[in-house]
Write a protein that holds these residues in place. Sequence first.
Motif, PDB file in Angstrom:
ATOM      1  N   TRP A 311       0.830  -1.192   0.000  1.00 12.30           N
ATOM      2  CA  TRP A 311       0.000   0.000   0.000  1.00 12.30           C
ATOM      3  C   TRP A 311       0.875   1.257   0.000  1.00 12.30           C
ATOM      4  N   VAL A 312       0.483   2.244  -0.815  1.00 11.08           N
ATOM      5  CA  VAL A 312       1.156   3.540  -0.827  1.00 11.08           C
ATOM      6  C   VAL A 312       0.185   4.574  -0.280  1.00 11.08           C
ATOM      7  N   ASP A 313       0.558   5.202   0.816  1.00 14.13           N
ATOM      8  CA  ASP A 313      -0.258   6.253   1.426  1.00 14.13           C
ATOM      9  C   ASP A 313      -0.122   7.521   0.578  1.00 14.13           C
ATOM     10  N   LEU A 314      -1.252   8.092   0.149  1.00 15.49           N
ATOM     11  CA  LEU A 314      -1.225   9.262  -0.724  1.00 15.49           C
ATOM     12  C   LEU A 314      -1.088  10.581   0.036  1.00 15.49           C
ATOM     13  N   THR A 315      -0.788  10.501   1.309  1.00 14.72           N
ATOM     14  CA  THR A 315      -0.536  11.713   2.089  1.00 14.72           C
ATOM     15  C   THR A 315       0.607  12.504   1.459  1.00 14.72           C
ATOM     16  N   GLY A 316       0.350  13.782   1.212  1.00 17.86           N
ATOM     17  CA  GLY A 316       1.396  14.632   0.650  1.00 17.86           C
ATOM     18  C   GLY A 316       1.533  14.553  -0.853  1.00 17.86           C
ATOM     19  N   TYR A 317       0.739  13.724  -1.523  1.00 15.70           N
ATOM     20  CA  TYR A 317       0.849  13.583  -2.975  1.00 15.70           C
ATOM     21  C   TYR A 317       0.096  14.701  -3.687  1.00 15.70           C
ATOM     22  N   ILE A 318       0.674  15.182  -4.781  1.00 17.22           N
ATOM     23  CA  ILE A 318      -0.072  16.052  -5.675  1.00 17.22           C
ATOM     24  C   ILE A 318      -0.833  15.145  -6.645  1.00 17.22           C
ATOM     25  N   VAL A 319      -1.806  15.719  -7.344  1.00 22.05           N
ATOM     26  CA  VAL A 319      -2.675  14.907  -8.200  1.00 22.05           C
ATOM     27  C   VAL A 319      -1.882  14.140  -9.255  1.00 22.05           C
ATOM     28  N   GLU A 320      -0.928  14.812  -9.903  1.00 24.75           N
ATOM     29  CA  GLU A 320      -0.176  14.165 -10.974  1.00 24.75           C
ATOM     30  C   GLU A 320       0.535  12.908 -10.487  1.00 24.75           C
ATOM     31  N   ASP A 321       1.126  12.970  -9.288  1.00 18.68           N
ATOM     32  CA  ASP A 321       1.835  11.809  -8.755  1.00 18.68           C
ATOM     33  C   ASP A 321       0.867  10.703  -8.355  1.00 18.68           C
ATOM     34  N   ALA A 322      -0.302  11.080  -7.819  1.00 19.55           N
ATOM     35  CA  ALA A 322      -1.310  10.076  -7.470  1.00 19.55           C
ATOM     36  C   ALA A 322      -1.822   9.370  -8.720  1.00 19.55           C
ATOM     37  N   VAL A 323      -2.033  10.140  -9.781  1.00 25.90           N
ATOM     38  CA  VAL A 323      -2.520   9.587 -11.049  1.00 25.90           C
ATOM     39  C   VAL A 323      -1.539   8.554 -11.598  1.00 25.90           C
ATOM     40  N   LYS A 324      -0.249   8.836 -11.482  1.00 21.90           N
ATOM     41  CA  LYS A 324       0.762   7.909 -11.998  1.00 21.90           C
ATOM     42  C   LYS A 324       0.685   6.552 -11.314  1.00 21.90           C
ATOM     43  N   LEU A 325       0.299   6.539 -10.043  1.00 23.78           N
ATOM     44  CA  LEU A 325       0.175   5.272  -9.315  1.00 23.78           C
ATOM     45  C   LEU A 325      -1.120   4.549  -9.655  1.00 23.78           C
ATOM     46  N   ILE A 326      -2.185   5.311  -9.869  1.00 24.28           N
ATOM     47  CA  ILE A 326      -3.495   4.704 -10.117  1.00 24.28           C
ATOM     48  C   ILE A 326      -3.583   4.126 -11.528  1.00 24.28           C
ATOM     49  N   ARG A 327      -2.933   4.770 -12.483  1.00 22.42           N
ATOM     50  CA  ARG A 327      -2.913   4.232 -13.841  1.00 22.42           C
ATOM     51  C   ARG A 327      -1.894   3.103 -13.941  1.00 22.42           C
ATOM     52  N   GLY A 328      -1.992   2.301 -14.986  1.00 24.65           N
ATOM     53  CA  GLY A 328      -1.050   1.200 -15.167  1.00 24.65           C
ATOM     54  C   GLY A 328      -1.251   0.501 -16.489  1.00 24.65           C
ATOM     55  N   LYS A 329      -0.883  -0.776 -16.551  1.00 25.66           N
ATOM     56  CA  LYS A 329      -0.984  -1.536 -17.787  1.00 25.66           C
ATOM     57  C   LYS A 329      -2.412  -2.028 -18.016  1.00 25.66           C
ATOM     58  N   LYS A 330      -2.744  -2.226 -19.283  1.00 24.93           N
ATOM     59  CA  LYS A 330      -4.071  -2.697 -19.653  1.00 24.93           C
ATOM     60  C   LYS A 330      -4.367  -4.036 -18.989  1.00 24.93           C
ATOM     61  N   GLY A 331      -5.534  -4.131 -18.356  1.00 24.84           N
ATOM     62  CA  GLY A 331      -5.963  -5.380 -17.750  1.00 24.84           C
ATOM     63  C   GLY A 331      -5.352  -5.670 -16.399  1.00 24.84           C
ATOM     64  N   SER A 332      -4.474  -4.794 -15.906  1.00 21.64           N
ATOM     65  CA  SER A 332      -3.850  -5.029 -14.597  1.00 21.64           C
ATOM     66  C   SER A 332      -4.790  -4.595 -13.477  1.00 21.64           C
ATOM     67  N   GLU A 333      -4.524  -5.106 -12.284  1.00 27.88           N
ATOM     68  CA  GLU A 333      -5.389  -4.831 -11.146  1.00 27.88           C
ATOM     69  C   GLU A 333      -4.789  -3.744 -10.254  1.00 27.88           C
ATOM     70  N   VAL A 334      -5.652  -2.898  -9.724  1.00 35.72           N
ATOM     71  CA  VAL A 334      -5.229  -1.881  -8.777  1.00 35.72           C
ATOM     72  C   VAL A 334      -6.192  -1.901  -7.594  1.00 35.72           C
ATOM     73  N   ARG A 335      -5.645  -1.765  -6.394  1.00 40.50           N
ATOM     74  CA  ARG A 335      -6.468  -1.700  -5.186  1.00 40.50           C
ATOM     75  C   ARG A 335      -6.447  -0.274  -4.636  1.00 40.50           C
ATOM     76  N   LEU A 336      -7.602   0.159  -4.176  1.00 37.68           N
ATOM     77  CA  LEU A 336      -7.701   1.509  -3.621  1.00 37.68           C
ATOM     78  C   LEU A 336      -8.454   1.465  -2.297  1.00 37.68           C
ATOM     79  N   THR A 337      -8.001   2.259  -1.343  1.00 36.19           N
ATOM     80  CA  THR A 337      -8.724   2.437  -0.091  1.00 36.19           C
ATOM     81  C   THR A 337      -9.442   3.772  -0.154  1.00 36.19           C
ATOM     82  N   LEU A 338     -10.779   3.712  -0.102  1.00 36.45           N
ATOM     83  CA  LEU A 338     -11.601   4.911  -0.191  1.00 36.45           C
ATOM     84  C   LEU A 338     -12.107   5.320   1.186  1.00 36.45           C
ATOM     85  N   LYS A 339     -12.179   6.624   1.396  1.00 37.37           N
ATOM     86  CA  LYS A 339     -12.867   7.150   2.569  1.00 37.37           C
ATOM     87  C   LYS A 339     -14.152   7.785   2.072  1.00 37.37           C
TER      88      LYS A 339
END
Length: 714
Positions: A311-339
């Motif tokens: 898990w990568v805590d997004l504390t202190g991240y700007i949007v561009e850096d957060a986007v880079k983590l959320i995007r990825g390869k086609k068909g790959s899986e990403v997990r997110l913790t939502l509040k």
Amino acid sequence: MFSKRNLPVVLIFLAAGVFVAFRSLGLGGGKNNETKYDKILHTVGEMLTQIHYSPKKVDDAFSKEVFKKYLGEKIDDQKNILLLSDVNQLKTAYETKLDDEIRGGSVQFVPAVSTVFKTRIAETEAIYKDILSKPFDFTKDESVNLNSEKADYPKNEAERQESWRKRLKYMALDRYAELIADREKNAGKEGFVKKTDAELEAEARERVLKILNRTYDRLKFKVTDDDRFNEYVKTVAEYMDPHTTFFPPVDKRYFDEQMSGQFFGIGASLREEDGFIKIVTLVAGSPAWKSGVFNVGDIILKVAEGKEGEWVDLTGYIVEDAVKLIRGKKGSEVRLTLKKADGSLKVVNLIRDKILQDETFARSVVINTTRGKVGMIYLPEFYANFDDPQGARCSEDVRKEIIKLKEQKVDGIIMDLRNNGGGSLYDVVQMVGLFIEGGPIVQVKDRDGKPQVYYDRDKSVLYDGPLAVMVNEFSASASEIFAAAIQDYDRGLIIGSTSTYGKGTVQRNIGLDKTMGMLDPNSDLGTLKVTLQKFYRINGGSTQLRGVSSDITLPDIYEFSKLREKDNPDALPWDEIQQAGYNRWKYGLDLAPIQKSSEARLRNNDAFNLIRTNAEWLTKQNDKVASLNLKKYQDEQKQIKATVKQIETLSKSSHELDAQALVEDLKKYENDPAKLERFKQWVKNLRSNDIYLNEAVNVVNDMIIQKNLVYSGK
């Protein structure tokens, strides 16, 4: 940028030549004891020396400049974190040693900087928190120099403390003055709680504290030693010229996504708010939308790659850096913790899917006037999906827009390339070809070879009517090639700022895997985007540094801001070569009377006159010593805001343009209400908020009249 499948022969040979050069010079293998940092820096150094269009000599002078730029622009651009003693100690040890590291030595400078930086970050965090815990006195007659280029590093702790105090006081003053204005504006309104000066001053400091806390959270939790090293390699590359740079793998993927207009992600647009990454909109049909779990306003707290990723805590991240983590390869899986809005936490697993950024693609409107119909094509960038033969290409999209406008029987067309930073060379060549009967479009020269001429070999013309091209100082690269070709052929008129940006260089992405080089630009070590060639107009002049001068110049608020290529001291120089053989457009119009008509309208236009008068004055307001006295600050801000408001008010057209969206464009967004609303708002803004477009329409109407007179024999 170039498509692999559309590479001209010269570039295929160039790629092969670079590959052979690496192998023949013994650059295909590294030392056994090299660290990852060593491998990256040494490879970048070798590539820059061997293949850059005009490489600087990597010597002690080079080392000194990189040292200064890295500390002063990447590490401590405000010069309020490091002490002068830190800089001097680093200077003694490394100022003339960086060239040795680049040419094969072990990387020691960046780790040394990181050690000092981490210590000073902890100290300055304590400094700003202490300063902001006490009230400011805004009645004192103090000032602060906000131009960091003219500042020096503090000589001691007392100077650093004072530097922080003045900057924080200015930030608090800005917010305090805003709160006072808000109190005056809302005085007497039902439900409005009137606060005292002391309460507003405390609130202003609290707002500044939140901003600084978010900034320092990012510096402590997000920015790593790897990030500081990557910025160092970028500094080395960018000192060769402003458009040569280094991409870590995740940044290269993001660059490709921006270029292609598509990416693989979850389909949610984000923004940073109060230190959190919040969901703003959801793309209809996207993975996030289909899940039924995501809602606008949800906060993404953490991101993990796949089922086993950390898990990568997004504390202190700007949007561009957060986007880079959320995007990825086609068909790959990403997990997110939502509040969620109710405070509950939810972990969601999503499979990334293709998301099309079609709002950045070409679009058009029809503008109805008393003299005829004018079509306007807006192109924000010269995009191309090099990896997908069926992917979006701007030249093909513009061709479709022209066909749609011809079906509407427009009498003239405006190509809006304002703020278009460029992109695919192949596509700009194809695009110019839509307007001419074949011929040379641009010349390209590498550091050793003869100029290569890129031709439009299709003799057919899709559109042969009146044409205007709108540009400004942010129109660069491919935009400048298009404008220059249209101008050199006398095919149309260039309308806008005195000149375009002035980027006349060609870059290629080369992976740092030395055995593959240009053949695979996506190396695990990163990618070097390196300047290999320069553009030249078909008239022989370079677009480098000088850009393209407008045929009809419109006063511009940014005219005196130092934003163009010529304002960068590391930019390559202008030069010229022999012109290519070409025939001017046989239906060319007489420019002189059209220019005179425009000049007459501009003289009688209050908005353009005000912009012309105040452009230089407004620019100077951003580059001066600022007062920390409330009364003086308020007086200065009133003058600036009054001028800006006056320009904004006058900038709205005196009459609305009758700009109409095409029915098929409205249908395209009918299943995505958010996109449809944004598209409608774009059209609405064109009608009343764009005096530049209004004048471009007037110019095209003059061209239409002149064409009709020529055709009628008058």
